[in-house]
Design a protein around this motif. Structure first.
Motif, PDB file in Angstrom:
ATOM      1  N   SER A 105     -10.053  13.645  21.182  1.00  0.00           N
ATOM      2  CA  SER A 105      -9.314  14.745  20.572  1.00  0.00           C
ATOM      3  C   SER A 105      -8.543  15.514  21.638  1.00  0.00           C
ATOM      4  O   SER A 105      -8.866  15.450  22.821  1.00  0.00           O
ATOM      5  N   GLY A 106      -7.507  16.220  21.189  1.00  0.00           N
ATOM      6  CA  GLY A 106      -6.695  17.024  22.106  1.00  0.00           C
ATOM      7  C   GLY A 106      -6.584  18.445  21.596  1.00  0.00           C
ATOM      8  O   GLY A 106      -6.713  18.698  20.403  1.00  0.00           O
ATOM      9  N   ILE A 107      -6.354  19.347  22.533  1.00  0.00           N
ATOM     10  CA  ILE A 107      -6.219  20.757  22.154  1.00  0.00           C
ATOM     11  C   ILE A 107      -5.050  21.366  22.922  1.00  0.00           C
ATOM     12  O   ILE A 107      -4.842  21.055  24.098  1.00  0.00           O
ATOM     13  N   GLN A 108      -4.292  22.223  22.256  1.00  0.00           N
ATOM     14  CA  GLN A 108      -3.098  22.796  22.887  1.00  0.00           C
ATOM     15  C   GLN A 108      -3.440  23.907  23.875  1.00  0.00           C
ATOM     16  O   GLN A 108      -4.348  24.691  23.631  1.00  0.00           O
ATOM     17  N   PRO A 109      -2.688  24.005  24.955  1.00  0.00           N
ATOM     18  CA  PRO A 109      -2.888  25.099  25.902  1.00  0.00           C
ATOM     19  C   PRO A 109      -2.094  26.347  25.525  1.00  0.00           C
ATOM     20  O   PRO A 109      -2.052  27.287  26.296  1.00  0.00           O
ATOM     21  N   THR A 110      -1.450  26.339  24.357  1.00  0.00           N
ATOM     22  CA  THR A 110      -0.658  27.524  23.985  1.00  0.00           C
ATOM     23  C   THR A 110      -1.563  28.720  23.732  1.00  0.00           C
ATOM     24  O   THR A 110      -2.503  28.631  22.946  1.00  0.00           O
ATOM     25  N   GLY A 111      -1.283  29.832  24.394  1.00  0.00           N
ATOM     26  CA  GLY A 111      -1.979  31.080  24.116  1.00  0.00           C
ATOM     27  C   GLY A 111      -3.474  30.973  24.341  1.00  0.00           C
ATOM     28  O   GLY A 111      -3.947  30.132  25.093  1.00  0.00           O
ATOM     29  N   ARG A 112      -4.222  31.832  23.662  1.00  0.00           N
ATOM     30  CA  ARG A 112      -5.663  31.861  23.842  1.00  0.00           C
ATOM     31  C   ARG A 112      -6.328  31.154  22.675  1.00  0.00           C
ATOM     32  O   ARG A 112      -5.844  31.216  21.551  1.00  0.00           O
ATOM     33  N   LYS A 113      -7.439  30.509  22.929  1.00  0.00           N
ATOM     34  CA  LYS A 113      -8.099  29.792  21.852  1.00  0.00           C
ATOM     35  C   LYS A 113      -8.860  30.789  20.971  1.00  0.00           C
ATOM     36  O   LYS A 113      -9.335  31.828  21.409  1.00  0.00           O
ATOM     37  N   HIS A 114      -8.933  30.477  19.686  1.00  0.00           N
ATOM     38  CA  HIS A 114      -9.513  31.420  18.721  1.00  0.00           C
ATOM     39  C   HIS A 114     -10.739  30.842  18.017  1.00  0.00           C
ATOM     40  O   HIS A 114     -11.088  29.682  18.230  1.00  0.00           O
ATOM     41  N   LEU A 115     -11.349  31.688  17.198  1.00  0.00           N
ATOM     42  CA  LEU A 115     -12.586  31.309  16.507  1.00  0.00           C
ATOM     43  C   LEU A 115     -12.404  30.062  15.645  1.00  0.00           C
ATOM     44  O   LEU A 115     -13.322  29.248  15.525  1.00  0.00           O
TER      45      LEU A 115
END
Ligand code: ATP
Ligand code: MG
Length: 331
Positions: A5-15
């Protein structure tokens, strides 16, 4: 069994990211060969600042490590470090239907939200995402509900590729959490909690201080009723029920039973307390990880090397069956 899986580095991660994706990543390390990446190349499809992007990659990497990703038990890297993703993206474009890309909900939503340029990259996003996963011949893709459509698309792409060129790629299964697959914005509970499209007050960030977390949850928009139960006309309360169930690791029905007759005030306070406690270890672990950028770079580079070995092997097979490049002996 391989998980990607991948996750974006945009902004801060949220709940929503935490419940929908990150906890599944952590659990995946015990379930199979787990591969995760920070998708910097996806983040450039909307307006961004180059200097911030590099910082955001570190923020996101430190968050994931603090949440429990262990570079000794998974492959953890930065997408842009492994060039095979972009090459495979182009090769897969030949078996991706324009009409399918045109139907993608994320493109419709995000293109509508752009102030000036709607980049072709935003349209092509799901092809790069397909390449991310297919490069590793992953069997399973843990994501939130909003990404289900993109995983279905990559399955189609893999199947069309195999039908056209012979059995080469693996069509992966989507894995969405049973509870909390779609956490909603606390102020606009008809929209998903989102990094780029949400409201500040309605978004609980993983790194928010405890007071802000509690305040955002206590001021969540709810209906004018009093009953703590899920219903189509009770989007705000339904969301809080799901959040508490996910945080406690129970069923939403159990939360409804526990708060039967207790009123919204007490319920919101209980959700606030539970979320603060749930996020505390990540917040506490984050600072020391984030402060050492050379160590983060070292970990990401080490991960990229392991990732490249797998992706390069897939690429070689793909190029061979597609007739791209010189004839090579099968390895
Ligand atoms: P953006 O809104 O800009 O797309 P995002 O908040 O969706 O950002 P991503 O990095 O795109 O963040 O998503 C990372 C993972 O988190 C994905 O697997 C996605 O499905 C999941 N996710 C995102 N939002 C939610 C949500 N509100 N509830 C549950 N899972 C979510
Ligand atoms: Mg997203």
């Amino acid at each position: 069994m391989r998980i990607f899986s991948g996750i974006q580095p945009t902004g801060r991660k949220h709940l929503g990211n935490y419940i929908g994706a990150i906890t599944q990543y952590v659990a995946g390390q015990d379930r199979g060969e787990a591969i995760y990446c920070v998708v910097d190349l996806h983040a450039i499809t909307v307006a961004y600042e180059p200097a911030d992007l590099r910082e955001s990659v570190y923020d996101t990497a430190a968050t994931l490590l603090a949440a429990g990703l262990d570079p000794d038990r998974c492959i953890f890297f930065r997408q842009g470090d492994v060039h095979e993703h972009t090459e495979l993206c182009w090769l897969l474009s030949s078996v991706t239907a324009f009409g399918d890309l045109n139907r993608m909900t994320q493109f419709k939503e995000k293109s509508g939200a752009q102030r000036d340029l709607v980049s072709a990259g935003l349209f092509f996003y799901p092809v790069l995402q397909a390449a991310d996963v297919l490069a590793y011949r992953a069997h399973e893709v843990p994501v939130g509900e909003d990404q289900r459509q993109h995983v279905e698309l990559m399955r189609d792409v893999a199947e069309r590729f195999n039908a056209r060129f012979g059995e080469t790629l693996v069509a992966p299964q989507v894995r969405v959490p049973e509870v909390g697959a779609r956490i909603m914005d606390l102020q606009f509970p008809e929209r998903k909690m989102s990094t780029t499209g949400g409201s500040e007050q309605g978004t609980v960030y993983v790194l928010d201080d405890p007071d802000s977390v509690a305040k955002k949850i206590r001021s969540a928009v709810t209906d004018s009723g009093t009953e703590v139960r899920r219903a189509p006309d009770k989007a705000g309360i339904s969301n809080l029920v799901d959040i508490l169930a996910a945080v406690r690791g129970t069923r939403p029905e159990e939360v409804e039973r526990d708060f039967d007759g207790s009123g919204y005030g007490a319920f919101k306070q209980a959700v606030a307390d539970a979320v603060v406690e749930y996020l505390a270890p990540v917040r506490e672990g984050y600072e020391s990880l984030r402060s050492d950028e050379s160590e983060l770079e070292r970990l990401l580079a080490q991960g990229a090397e392991k990732a490249r070995a797998i992706a390069a092997d897939t690429l070689e097979g793909v190029r061979r069956v597609m007739g791209v490049g010189p004839v090579r002996e099968r390895r």
